[in-house]
Design a protein around this motif. Structure first.
Motif, PDB file in Angstrom:
ATOM      1  N   MET A   1       4.358  30.403 -43.988  1.00 54.20           N
ATOM      2  CA  MET A   1       4.003  28.980 -43.861  1.00 54.20           C
ATOM      3  C   MET A   1       3.611  28.426 -45.227  1.00 54.20           C
ATOM      4  SD  MET A   1       1.174  27.276 -41.331  1.00 54.20           S
ATOM      5  CE  MET A   1       0.941  25.507 -41.282  1.00 54.20           C
ATOM      6  N   PRO A   2       4.120  27.225 -45.592  1.00 53.61           N
ATOM      7  CA  PRO A   2       3.769  26.634 -46.886  1.00 53.61           C
ATOM      8  C   PRO A   2       2.255  26.464 -47.030  1.00 53.61           C
ATOM      9  CG  PRO A   2       5.582  25.436 -45.874  1.00 53.61           C
ATOM     10  CD  PRO A   2       5.061  26.381 -44.831  1.00 53.61           C
ATOM     11  N   THR A   3       1.762  26.666 -48.240  1.00 53.46           N
ATOM     12  CA  THR A   3       0.320  26.636 -48.451  1.00 53.46           C
ATOM     13  C   THR A   3      -0.034  25.914 -49.743  1.00 53.46           C
ATOM     14  OG1 THR A   3      -1.640  28.033 -48.710  1.00 53.46           O
ATOM     15  CG2 THR A   3       0.428  28.884 -49.572  1.00 53.46           C
ATOM     16  N   LEU A   4      -1.270  25.464 -49.814  1.00 56.86           N
ATOM     17  CA  LEU A   4      -1.795  24.840 -51.032  1.00 56.86           C
ATOM     18  C   LEU A   4      -2.745  25.772 -51.771  1.00 56.86           C
ATOM     19  CD1 LEU A   4      -2.488  21.238 -49.639  1.00 56.86           C
ATOM     20  CD2 LEU A   4      -0.671  21.906 -51.235  1.00 56.86           C
ATOM     21  N   LYS A   5      -2.671  27.049 -51.476  1.00 57.45           N
ATOM     22  CA  LYS A   5      -3.554  28.027 -52.107  1.00 57.45           C
ATOM     23  C   LYS A   5      -3.447  27.949 -53.626  1.00 57.45           C
ATOM     24  CE  LYS A   5      -4.654  32.976 -52.310  1.00 57.45           C
ATOM     25  NZ  LYS A   5      -6.117  32.736 -52.196  1.00 57.45           N
ATOM     26  N   ASP A   6      -4.601  27.862 -54.265  1.00 54.17           N
ATOM     27  CA  ASP A   6      -4.742  27.815 -55.728  1.00 54.17           C
ATOM     28  C   ASP A   6      -4.202  26.533 -56.365  1.00 54.17           C
ATOM     29  OD1 ASP A   6      -5.954  30.346 -55.749  1.00 54.17           O
ATOM     30  OD2 ASP A   6      -4.020  31.355 -55.867  1.00 54.17           O
ATOM     31  N   LYS A   7      -3.732  25.582 -55.557  1.00 52.52           N
ATOM     32  CA  LYS A   7      -3.329  24.286 -56.091  1.00 52.52           C
ATOM     33  C   LYS A   7      -4.577  23.441 -56.345  1.00 52.52           C
ATOM     34  CE  LYS A   7       1.201  24.763 -55.741  1.00 52.52           C
ATOM     35  NZ  LYS A   7       2.096  24.720 -56.919  1.00 52.52           N
ATOM     36  N   THR A   8      -4.512  22.579 -57.339  1.00 48.71           N
ATOM     37  CA  THR A   8      -5.632  21.690 -57.644  1.00 48.71           C
ATOM     38  C   THR A   8      -5.290  20.273 -57.213  1.00 48.71           C
ATOM     39  OG1 THR A   8      -6.402  23.032 -59.500  1.00 48.71           O
ATOM     40  CG2 THR A   8      -7.077  20.719 -59.455  1.00 48.71           C
ATOM     41  N   LEU A   9      -6.085  19.749 -56.280  1.00 50.46           N
ATOM     42  CA  LEU A   9      -5.888  18.400 -55.757  1.00 50.46           C
ATOM     43  C   LEU A   9      -7.000  17.495 -56.268  1.00 50.46           C
ATOM     44  CD1 LEU A   9      -4.674  20.479 -53.535  1.00 50.46           C
ATOM     45  CD2 LEU A   9      -4.753  18.495 -52.009  1.00 50.46           C
ATOM     46  N   PHE A  10      -6.620  16.386 -56.861  1.00 51.29           N
ATOM     47  CA  PHE A  10      -7.569  15.366 -57.308  1.00 51.29           C
ATOM     48  C   PHE A  10      -7.479  14.234 -56.280  1.00 51.29           C
ATOM     49  CE2 PHE A  10      -9.947  13.680 -61.053  1.00 51.29           C
ATOM     50  CZ  PHE A  10     -10.135  12.387 -60.613  1.00 51.29           C
ATOM     51  N   ILE A  11      -8.549  14.052 -55.498  1.00 52.77           N
ATOM     52  CA  ILE A  11      -8.525  13.083 -54.394  1.00 52.77           C
ATOM     53  C   ILE A  11      -9.547  11.990 -54.657  1.00 52.77           C
ATOM     54  CG2 ILE A  11      -8.704  12.754 -51.903  1.00 52.77           C
ATOM     55  CD1 ILE A  11      -8.166  15.716 -51.529  1.00 52.77           C
ATOM     56  N   THR A  12      -9.082  10.747 -54.750  1.00 50.24           N
ATOM     57  CA  THR A  12     -10.003   9.634 -54.932  1.00 50.24           C
ATOM     58  C   THR A  12     -10.535   9.184 -53.566  1.00 50.24           C
ATOM     59  OG1 THR A  12      -8.308   7.897 -54.797  1.00 50.24           O
ATOM     60  CG2 THR A  12      -8.701   8.896 -56.962  1.00 50.24           C
ATOM     61  N   GLY A  13     -11.734   8.634 -53.565  1.00 48.10           N
ATOM     62  CA  GLY A  13     -12.332   8.190 -52.303  1.00 48.10           C
ATOM     63  C   GLY A  13     -12.526   9.326 -51.320  1.00 48.10           C
ATOM     64  N   ALA A  14     -12.902  10.495 -51.837  1.00 47.99           N
ATOM     65  CA  ALA A  14     -12.916  11.712 -51.011  1.00 47.99           C
ATOM     66  C   ALA A  14     -14.262  12.029 -50.385  1.00 47.99           C
ATOM     67  CB  ALA A  14     -12.453  12.903 -51.852  1.00 47.99           C
ATOM     68  N   SER A  15     -15.213  11.119 -50.463  1.00 47.53           N
ATOM     69  CA  SER A  15     -16.550  11.427 -49.941  1.00 47.53           C
ATOM     70  C   SER A  15     -16.671  11.243 -48.437  1.00 47.53           C
ATOM     71  CB  SER A  15     -17.602  10.559 -50.648  1.00 47.53           C
ATOM     72  OG  SER A  15     -17.337   9.184 -50.453  1.00 47.53           O
ATOM     73  N   ARG A  16     -15.654  10.671 -47.801  1.00 41.83           N
ATOM     74  CA  ARG A  16     -15.692  10.503 -46.344  1.00 41.83           C
ATOM     75  C   ARG A  16     -14.294  10.164 -45.832  1.00 41.83           C
ATOM     76  NH1 ARG A  16     -18.579   5.960 -48.448  1.00 41.83           N
ATOM     77  NH2 ARG A  16     -20.473   7.162 -48.137  1.00 41.83           N
ATOM     78  N   ASP A  29      -6.700  26.376 -47.037  1.00 42.36           N
ATOM     79  CA  ASP A  29      -5.627  27.145 -47.682  1.00 42.36           C
ATOM     80  C   ASP A  29      -6.138  27.918 -48.893  1.00 42.36           C
ATOM     81  OD1 ASP A  29      -3.780  26.186 -45.897  1.00 42.36           O
ATOM     82  OD2 ASP A  29      -2.608  25.037 -47.349  1.00 42.36           O
ATOM     83  N   GLY A  30      -7.343  27.553 -49.357  1.00 44.80           N
ATOM     84  CA  GLY A  30      -7.858  28.152 -50.578  1.00 44.80           C
ATOM     85  C   GLY A  30      -7.512  27.350 -51.811  1.00 44.80           C
ATOM     86  N   ALA A  31      -7.433  26.016 -51.670  1.00 39.80           N
ATOM     87  CA  ALA A  31      -7.098  25.141 -52.790  1.00 39.80           C
ATOM     88  C   ALA A  31      -8.341  24.786 -53.601  1.00 39.80           C
ATOM     89  CB  ALA A  31      -6.432  23.867 -52.272  1.00 39.80           C
ATOM     90  N   ASN A  32      -8.102  24.232 -54.788  1.00 38.64           N
ATOM     91  CA  ASN A  32      -9.171  23.679 -55.623  1.00 38.64           C
ATOM     92  C   ASN A  32      -9.228  22.172 -55.371  1.00 38.64           C
ATOM     93  OD1 ASN A  32      -9.320  26.266 -56.916  1.00 38.64           O
ATOM     94  ND2 ASN A  32      -7.616  25.647 -58.231  1.00 38.64           N
ATOM     95  N   LEU A  33     -10.387  21.660 -55.024  1.00 41.91           N
ATOM     96  CA  LEU A  33     -10.507  20.250 -54.684  1.00 41.91           C
ATOM     97  C   LEU A  33     -11.422  19.514 -55.643  1.00 41.91           C
ATOM     98  CD1 LEU A  33      -8.851  19.379 -52.230  1.00 41.91           C
ATOM     99  CD2 LEU A  33      -9.693  21.691 -51.901  1.00 41.91           C
TER     100      LEU A  33
END
Length: 275
Positions: A1-16, A29-33
């Motif tokens: 299954m495709p995964t985001l493991k070890d990928k770094t996601l920069f998410i704006t407005g991510a507090s809620r 998945d084990g990603a960096n957020l």
């Protein structure tokens, strides 16, 4: 299954809301957020801060970096991206989730209010995308995902709250334009929008609290975003995607568990989506 493991996601407005849910889905998945938002201290009415979401991300199995971010501030955005890249060794994905809403007509909309929503929605999307591109060019399977609607020019969508509509359609035009500008770089850019209203603070406080019962949870948007962001960037780009349609195309048939109120049989179709 495709995964985001070890990928770094920069998410704006991510507090809620949707941004938080996308972060938690990737964390499993084990990603960096990178949890980037203005809310670094508790709000009397709105739950969640960048720090509380960072703790949730860590508990879910991801790695987190909380950054106080104002998407209107050029220097703040540049510094935040550099900090994220230094911490995690780069940036693989940008999620343009930060947004402001005001559903007033042109006559009801104060120009200062329009300047605010325009600066957050359209200008913020451009600024964050432009700043992220040099990092994304170094990534494997890079994506930009912008949470904005399909451009529906039906007259019913143009008369009611055109100032807000202009800013959201501006986000979508940027998403589509970036897809073409960056196609040769291998960077995907897509827009994602919900079929129904989503139970978030924006619905509860900016619109109508009663709509919460007729809404779906942010989990449906997080699952759709996960599917997009794990897709081949060279194969999926330049699309205006709707959460339910995208998931159905991926084989999902059961949407009952996404209901905010399991007993609801009359979900509210979201803005810019024709019945």
């Amino acid at each position: 299954m495709p995964t985001l493991k070890d990928k770094t996601l920069f998410i704006t407005g991510a507090s809620r809301g949707i941004g938080r849910e996308i972060a938690l889905r990737a964390a499993r998945d084990g990603a960096n957020l990178v949890i980037a938002a203005k809310s670094d201290a508790p709000h009397p009415k709105l739950p969640g801060t960048i720090h509380s979401v960072a703790e949730e991300v860590e508990a879910a199995g991801g790695k987190a970096l909380a950054i106080k971010l104002d998407v209107r501030d050029d220097g703040n955005v540049a510094e935040a991206m550099a900090q994220a890249a230094e911490r995690f060794g780069g940036i693989d994905i940008l999620v343009n989730n930060a947004s402001a809403i005001f559903l007033g007509t042109a006559q009801q909309t104060d120009i200062k209010r329009f300047d605010l929503i325009q600066s957050i929605n359209t200008r913020g999307t451009l600024l964050c995308s432009k700043t992220a591109i040099p990092y994304l060019k170094q990534a494997e399977n890079p994506h930009i995902l912008t949470l904005s609607p399909p451009i529906n020019l039906g007259k019913n969508w143009l008369g009611g709250y055109i100032p807000y509509t202009v800013t959201k359609y501006g986000m979508t035009l940027l998403a589509l334009g970036l897809a073409e500008e960056l196609r040769d770089c291998g960077i995907a850019s897509n827009a994602l929008w919900p079929q129904t209203t989503i139970a978030t603070a924006a619905i509860e406080f900016a619109l109508d609290k009663a709509l919460l019962q007729r809404s779906r949870t942010p989990a449906i948007m997080a699952d759709a975003a996960h599917g997009i962001l794990t897709s081949d960037a060279k194969a999926l780009s330049g699309e205006c995607l709707i959460d339910e349609s995208f998931l159905r195309a991926r084989g999902v048939t059961d949407f009952e568990h996404y209901k905010n109120d399991p007993a609801c049989e009359d979900l509210m179709i979201d803005l810019y989506i024709d019945p």
